[in-house]
Design a protein around this motif. Structure first.
Motif, PDB file in Angstrom:
ATOM      1  N   VAL A  87      -0.031  -5.288 -10.749  1.00 32.23           N
ATOM      2  CA  VAL A  87       0.224  -4.679  -9.440  1.00 32.23           C
ATOM      3  C   VAL A  87      -1.102  -4.539  -8.698  1.00 32.23           C
ATOM      4  O   VAL A  87      -2.078  -4.033  -9.252  1.00 32.23           O
ATOM      5  CB  VAL A  87       0.908  -3.303  -9.609  1.00 32.23           C
ATOM      6  N   VAL A  88      -1.129  -5.004  -7.436  1.00 30.78           N
ATOM      7  CA  VAL A  88      -2.345  -4.921  -6.620  1.00 30.78           C
ATOM      8  C   VAL A  88      -2.169  -3.943  -5.455  1.00 30.78           C
ATOM      9  O   VAL A  88      -2.943  -3.955  -4.508  1.00 30.78           O
ATOM     10  CB  VAL A  88      -2.775  -6.308  -6.092  1.00 30.78           C
ATOM     11  N   THR A  89      -1.173  -3.094  -5.523  1.00 30.63           N
ATOM     12  CA  THR A  89      -0.884  -2.134  -4.468  1.00 30.63           C
ATOM     13  C   THR A  89      -2.070  -1.208  -4.241  1.00 30.63           C
ATOM     14  O   THR A  89      -2.596  -0.610  -5.173  1.00 30.63           O
ATOM     15  CB  THR A  89       0.364  -1.305  -4.829  1.00 30.63           C
ATOM     16  N   GLU A  90      -2.467  -1.096  -2.994  1.00 35.23           N
ATOM     17  CA  GLU A  90      -3.539  -0.188  -2.592  1.00 35.23           C
ATOM     18  C   GLU A  90      -2.988   1.242  -2.576  1.00 35.23           C
ATOM     19  O   GLU A  90      -1.869   1.476  -2.117  1.00 35.23           O
ATOM     20  CB  GLU A  90      -4.011  -0.589  -1.190  1.00 35.23           C
ATOM     21  N   VAL A  91      -3.766   2.184  -3.071  1.00 37.83           N
ATOM     22  CA  VAL A  91      -3.417   3.600  -2.995  1.00 37.83           C
ATOM     23  C   VAL A  91      -4.554   4.263  -2.220  1.00 37.83           C
ATOM     24  O   VAL A  91      -5.703   4.256  -2.670  1.00 37.83           O
ATOM     25  CB  VAL A  91      -3.260   4.241  -4.391  1.00 37.83           C
ATOM     26  N   ALA A  92      -4.229   4.795  -1.046  1.00 40.77           N
ATOM     27  CA  ALA A  92      -5.263   5.339  -0.156  1.00 40.77           C
ATOM     28  C   ALA A  92      -4.721   6.561   0.577  1.00 40.77           C
ATOM     29  O   ALA A  92      -3.502   6.702   0.737  1.00 40.77           O
ATOM     30  CB  ALA A  92      -5.682   4.272   0.855  1.00 40.77           C
ATOM     31  N   ALA A 146       0.826  -1.208   0.000  1.00 40.86           N
ATOM     32  CA  ALA A 146       0.000   0.000   0.000  1.00 40.86           C
ATOM     33  C   ALA A 146       0.861   1.259   0.000  1.00 40.86           C
ATOM     34  O   ALA A 146       1.951   1.281   0.569  1.00 40.86           O
ATOM     35  CB  ALA A 146      -0.929   0.022   1.218  1.00 40.86           C
ATOM     36  N   ILE A 147       0.327   2.267  -0.657  1.00 40.69           N
ATOM     37  CA  ILE A 147       0.909   3.607  -0.644  1.00 40.69           C
ATOM     38  C   ILE A 147      -0.144   4.505  -0.024  1.00 40.69           C
ATOM     39  O   ILE A 147      -1.267   4.603  -0.537  1.00 40.69           O
ATOM     40  CB  ILE A 147       1.239   4.088  -2.070  1.00 40.69           C
ATOM     41  N   TYR A 148       0.197   5.129   1.087  1.00 38.79           N
ATOM     42  CA  TYR A 148      -0.726   6.038   1.772  1.00 38.79           C
ATOM     43  C   TYR A 148      -0.265   7.465   1.460  1.00 38.79           C
ATOM     44  O   TYR A 148       0.744   7.935   1.981  1.00 38.79           O
ATOM     45  CB  TYR A 148      -0.732   5.757   3.272  1.00 38.79           C
ATOM     46  N   TYR A 149      -1.000   8.126   0.583  1.00 43.97           N
ATOM     47  CA  TYR A 149      -0.566   9.434   0.091  1.00 43.97           C
ATOM     48  C   TYR A 149      -0.944  10.553   1.050  1.00 43.97           C
ATOM     49  O   TYR A 149      -1.960  10.503   1.746  1.00 43.97           O
ATOM     50  CB  TYR A 149      -1.108   9.698  -1.315  1.00 43.97           C
ATOM     51  N   HIS A 150      -0.079  11.586   1.050  1.00 42.26           N
ATOM     52  CA  HIS A 150      -0.253  12.737   1.937  1.00 42.26           C
ATOM     53  C   HIS A 150      -0.763  13.974   1.212  1.00 42.26           C
ATOM     54  O   HIS A 150      -1.094  14.965   1.864  1.00 42.26           O
ATOM     55  CB  HIS A 150       1.071  13.045   2.647  1.00 42.26           C
ATOM     56  N   ASP A 151      -0.813  13.927  -0.111  1.00 42.68           N
ATOM     57  CA  ASP A 151      -1.368  15.041  -0.879  1.00 42.68           C
ATOM     58  C   ASP A 151      -1.741  14.541  -2.276  1.00 42.68           C
ATOM     59  O   ASP A 151      -1.444  13.396  -2.640  1.00 42.68           O
ATOM     60  CB  ASP A 151      -0.407  16.238  -0.947  1.00 42.68           C
ATOM     61  N   ASP A 152      -2.403  15.400  -3.036  1.00 42.52           N
ATOM     62  CA  ASP A 152      -2.881  15.013  -4.369  1.00 42.52           C
ATOM     63  C   ASP A 152      -1.739  14.632  -5.311  1.00 42.52           C
ATOM     64  O   ASP A 152      -1.886  13.729  -6.135  1.00 42.52           O
ATOM     65  CB  ASP A 152      -3.701  16.140  -4.996  1.00 42.52           C
TER      66      ASP A 152
END
Length: 162
Positions: free
Chosen positions: A129-134, A100-106
């Motif tokens: 790729v099944v990486t979650e982006v949240a 998972a990648i937990y983003y901090h901005d747009d």
């Protein structure tokens, strides 16, 4: 003149190896391991290991964007683990080991989504790729004995690390 540091949060399986490798990356000012992405308030390691908290083992980075870009950190993230396995890394199985990648901005969200699209289009991996982006939520710092675990124990081979 003070520097403006940024944050990045990644989950790539067992957090010990991920933390150690990101600490070695130039431009990363600090890295700490913990839990994020779930519903349990202030979870413990034992609770996260039950796969009932919804949290992933994750690494929260503070980095200097004048020395390393978020895109460079994404590249390293995708080199560190297998982003094509759902809820597992090597022998570690459960949603706490998800990619998972937990983003901090747009801009981080866009960069992550674009990189995943490009990786899939280029068939960089045998499977999609099944990486979650949240969005980044509350990051719960793991217990002190988990911080810099490899430095404390010298046990570099103690968890799956691609």
């Amino acid at each position: 003149m003070s520097k403006e540091y940024k944050s990045a949060t990644f989950a790539a399986g067992c957090f010990w190896g991920v933390e150690a490798r990101f600490r070695d990356q130039g431009g990363v000012v600090d890295a700490e391991v913990g839990y994020t992405g779930g519903h349990k308030l202030d979870p413990t390691y034992r609770e996260v290991c039950t796969d009932t908290t919804g949290h992933a083992e994750a690494v929260h980075l503070t980095y200097d964007p004048t020395r390393v870009s978020f895109e460079d950190l994404l590249e390293l993230f995708f080199e560190l683990h297998d982003p094509t396995t759902l809820n597992r890394q090597g022998p570690d199985v459960g949603s706490q080991y998800r990619s998972a990648i937990y983003y901090h901005d747009d801009s981080q969200q866009q960069a992550a989504e674009t990189m995943i699209e490009n990786l899939n289009a280029a068939h960089r991996f045998a499977d999609p790729v099944v990486t979650e982006v949240a969005p980044a939520g509350t990051f719960y710092r793991a217990e002190e004995y988990h911080q810099r675990y490899f430095d404390k124990t010298g046990r570099r081979g103690s968890c799956y690390f691609r």
